[in-house]
Each structure stands twice: as structure tokens, then as C-alpha cells.
Design a protein around this motif. Structure first.
Motif, mmCIF file in Angstrom:
data_model
loop_
_atom_site.group_PDB
_atom_site.id
_atom_site.type_symbol
_atom_site.label_atom_id
_atom_site.label_comp_id
_atom_site.label_asym_id
_atom_site.label_seq_id
_atom_site.Cartn_x
_atom_site.Cartn_y
_atom_site.Cartn_z
ATOM 1 N N LYS A 53 1.704 -5.806 3.867
ATOM 2 C CA LYS A 53 0.511 -5.333 3.173
ATOM 3 C C LYS A 53 -0.645 -5.219 4.162
ATOM 4 O O LYS A 53 -0.884 -6.109 4.959
ATOM 5 C CB LYS A 53 0.154 -6.313 2.056
ATOM 6 C CG LYS A 53 -0.973 -5.864 1.174
ATOM 7 C CD LYS A 53 -1.175 -6.815 0.025
ATOM 8 C CE LYS A 53 -2.228 -6.278 -0.908
ATOM 9 N NZ LYS A 53 -2.308 -7.073 -2.132
ATOM 10 N N GLY A 54 -1.332 -4.077 4.106
ATOM 11 C CA GLY A 54 -2.491 -3.877 4.960
ATOM 12 C C GLY A 54 -2.191 -3.314 6.339
ATOM 13 O O GLY A 54 -3.113 -3.074 7.119
ATOM 14 N N LEU A 55 -0.909 -3.080 6.674
ATOM 15 C CA LEU A 55 -0.574 -2.515 7.981
ATOM 16 C C LEU A 55 -1.284 -1.174 8.143
ATOM 17 O O LEU A 55 -1.337 -0.369 7.212
ATOM 18 C CB LEU A 55 0.946 -2.330 8.076
ATOM 19 C CG LEU A 55 1.483 -1.761 9.387
ATOM 20 C CD1 LEU A 55 2.709 -2.548 9.809
ATOM 21 C CD2 LEU A 55 1.832 -0.299 9.242
ATOM 22 N N LYS A 56 -1.852 -0.943 9.312
ATOM 23 C CA LYS A 56 -2.581 0.299 9.582
ATOM 24 C C LYS A 56 -1.643 1.291 10.262
ATOM 25 O O LYS A 56 -1.099 1.018 11.330
ATOM 26 C CB LYS A 56 -3.787 0.039 10.496
ATOM 27 C CG LYS A 56 -4.776 -0.952 9.942
ATOM 28 C CD LYS A 56 -5.482 -0.395 8.726
ATOM 29 C CE LYS A 56 -6.552 -1.347 8.237
ATOM 30 N NZ LYS A 56 -6.681 -1.388 6.816
ATOM 31 N N LEU A 95 4.639 1.637 2.753
ATOM 32 C CA LEU A 95 3.289 1.064 2.681
ATOM 33 C C LEU A 95 2.789 1.020 1.243
ATOM 34 O O LEU A 95 2.166 0.034 0.817
ATOM 35 C CB LEU A 95 2.319 1.863 3.549
ATOM 36 C CG LEU A 95 2.476 1.634 5.042
ATOM 37 C CD1 LEU A 95 1.673 2.666 5.830
ATOM 38 C CD2 LEU A 95 2.064 0.221 5.420
ATOM 39 N N ASP A 96 3.068 2.071 0.473
ATOM 40 C CA ASP A 96 2.653 2.085 -0.942
ATOM 41 C C ASP A 96 3.293 0.933 -1.697
ATOM 42 O O ASP A 96 2.627 0.214 -2.442
ATOM 43 C CB ASP A 96 3.042 3.412 -1.606
ATOM 44 C CG ASP A 96 2.141 4.572 -1.204
ATOM 45 O OD1 ASP A 96 1.070 4.323 -0.591
ATOM 46 O OD2 ASP A 96 2.528 5.724 -1.464
ATOM 47 N N VAL A 97 4.588 0.729 -1.482
ATOM 48 C CA VAL A 97 5.301 -0.359 -2.151
ATOM 49 C C VAL A 97 4.778 -1.712 -1.668
ATOM 50 O O VAL A 97 4.532 -2.619 -2.463
ATOM 51 C CB VAL A 97 6.829 -0.238 -1.935
ATOM 52 C CG1 VAL A 97 7.557 -1.475 -2.432
ATOM 53 C CG2 VAL A 97 7.355 1.011 -2.611
ATOM 54 N N SER A 98 4.597 -1.855 -0.341
ATOM 55 C CA SER A 98 4.143 -3.127 0.232
ATOM 56 C C SER A 98 2.730 -3.476 -0.216
ATOM 57 O O SER A 98 2.432 -4.639 -0.481
ATOM 58 C CB SER A 98 4.183 -3.061 1.764
ATOM 59 O OG SER A 98 5.498 -2.877 2.216
ATOM 60 N N ASN A 99 1.858 -2.481 -0.299
ATOM 61 C CA ASN A 99 0.463 -2.734 -0.709
ATOM 62 C C ASN A 99 0.363 -2.992 -2.205
ATOM 63 O O ASN A 99 -0.599 -3.595 -2.663
ATOM 64 C CB ASN A 99 -0.434 -1.566 -0.300
ATOM 65 C CG ASN A 99 -0.686 -1.561 1.190
ATOM 66 O OD1 ASN A 99 -0.742 -2.592 1.827
ATOM 67 N ND2 ASN A 99 -0.848 -0.368 1.744
ATOM 68 N N PHE A 100 1.346 -2.551 -2.968
ATOM 69 C CA PHE A 100 1.358 -2.777 -4.411
ATOM 70 C C PHE A 100 1.752 -4.215 -4.740
ATOM 71 O O PHE A 100 1.278 -4.786 -5.699
ATOM 72 C CB PHE A 100 2.301 -1.786 -5.087
ATOM 73 C CG PHE A 100 2.310 -1.882 -6.582
ATOM 74 C CD1 PHE A 100 1.236 -1.404 -7.327
ATOM 75 C CD2 PHE A 100 3.384 -2.454 -7.235
ATOM 76 C CE1 PHE A 100 1.248 -1.513 -8.703
ATOM 77 C CE2 PHE A 100 3.395 -2.560 -8.631
ATOM 78 C CZ PHE A 100 2.318 -2.084 -9.359
ATOM 79 N N ASN A 101 2.634 -4.797 -3.903
ATOM 80 C CA ASN A 101 3.131 -6.160 -4.178
ATOM 81 C C ASN A 101 2.082 -7.200 -3.843
ATOM 82 O O ASN A 101 1.344 -7.153 -2.978
ATOM 83 C CB ASN A 101 4.399 -6.433 -3.374
ATOM 84 C CG ASN A 101 5.561 -5.628 -3.904
ATOM 85 O OD1 ASN A 101 5.606 -5.300 -5.080
ATOM 86 N ND2 ASN A 101 6.478 -5.290 -3.033
#
Length: 101
Positions: A53-56, A95-101
Motif C-alpha cells: 500500500k502506498g508504493l509510488k 496497486l488498486d487492490v493493495s491500496n484498497f486492503n
């Protein structure tokens, strides 16, 4: 590639320069993602990075993309714009999935 902040330049990731196969893996039970790159010549692992989460992630040019984790800035120079676009789609999804969790 990885960016060397002291030298202010990109360096090959691993022990030598050369082409690599880079894949994004999805661990379905944990719903996590990881980028793994292996050299084509000798299968040396040159990238092994969790997508957290938050990876740029930055598509700097149509064929050069980069991202950072807590230790490194990684860069991929794709041989074609189609390969770069396919990787970008997978990365944006992860990233969408990771930032959602």
C-alpha cells in the motif's frame, strides 16, 4: 535497474547487465502482490519486491517505468511500448487492490 543515489545514476540490478523476465505474482490467499525479475541468461533473481500500500509507481517514459520501496528505487526499461503498457496495466491493478486492503 536500481538507482544509486550516491552516484546519481541507474545501475544494473544483480551481478551483470542483461535482459530479464519480470513478472507480477498474485498470492491469492493473502491477496498480496510481488514483482520478481530473473535474468534470462542465468535465472539470477534481480528484483524481488512486494507491492505494498502506498508504493509510488511512475511511467517516466512510454518504455521506462520506475517505483520505489523502503530500500530501493527500481527501474525497468522495456523493449517495446506494448510490453510496457501490459506491465503498467498489471501494476496499476495490483496497486488498486493493495491500496484498497
Amino acid at each position: 535497474m536500481v538507482y544509486d543515489d550516491n552516484m546519481k545514476r541507474w545501475l544494473p540490478s544483480g551481478t551483470s547487465a542483461g535482459l530479464s523476465k519480470v513478472q507480477i505474482y498474485h498470492h491469492q490467499q493473502n491477496n498480496t502482490f510481488r514483482i520478481v525479475g530473473r535474468k534470462l541468461q542465468d535465472h539470477e533473481v534481480v528484483i524481488n519486491c512486494s507491492i505494498l500500500k502506498g508504493l509510488k509507481y511512475n511511467q517516466a517514459t512510454p518504455t521506462f517505468h520506475q517505483w520505489r520501496d523502503s530500500k530501493f528505487v527500481y527501474g525497468l526499461n522495456f523493449s517495446s511500448q506494448n510490453d510496457a503498457e501490459a506491465f503498467a496495466r498489471a501494476m496499476v491493478h495490483a496497486l488498486d487492490v493493495s491500496n484498497f486492503n
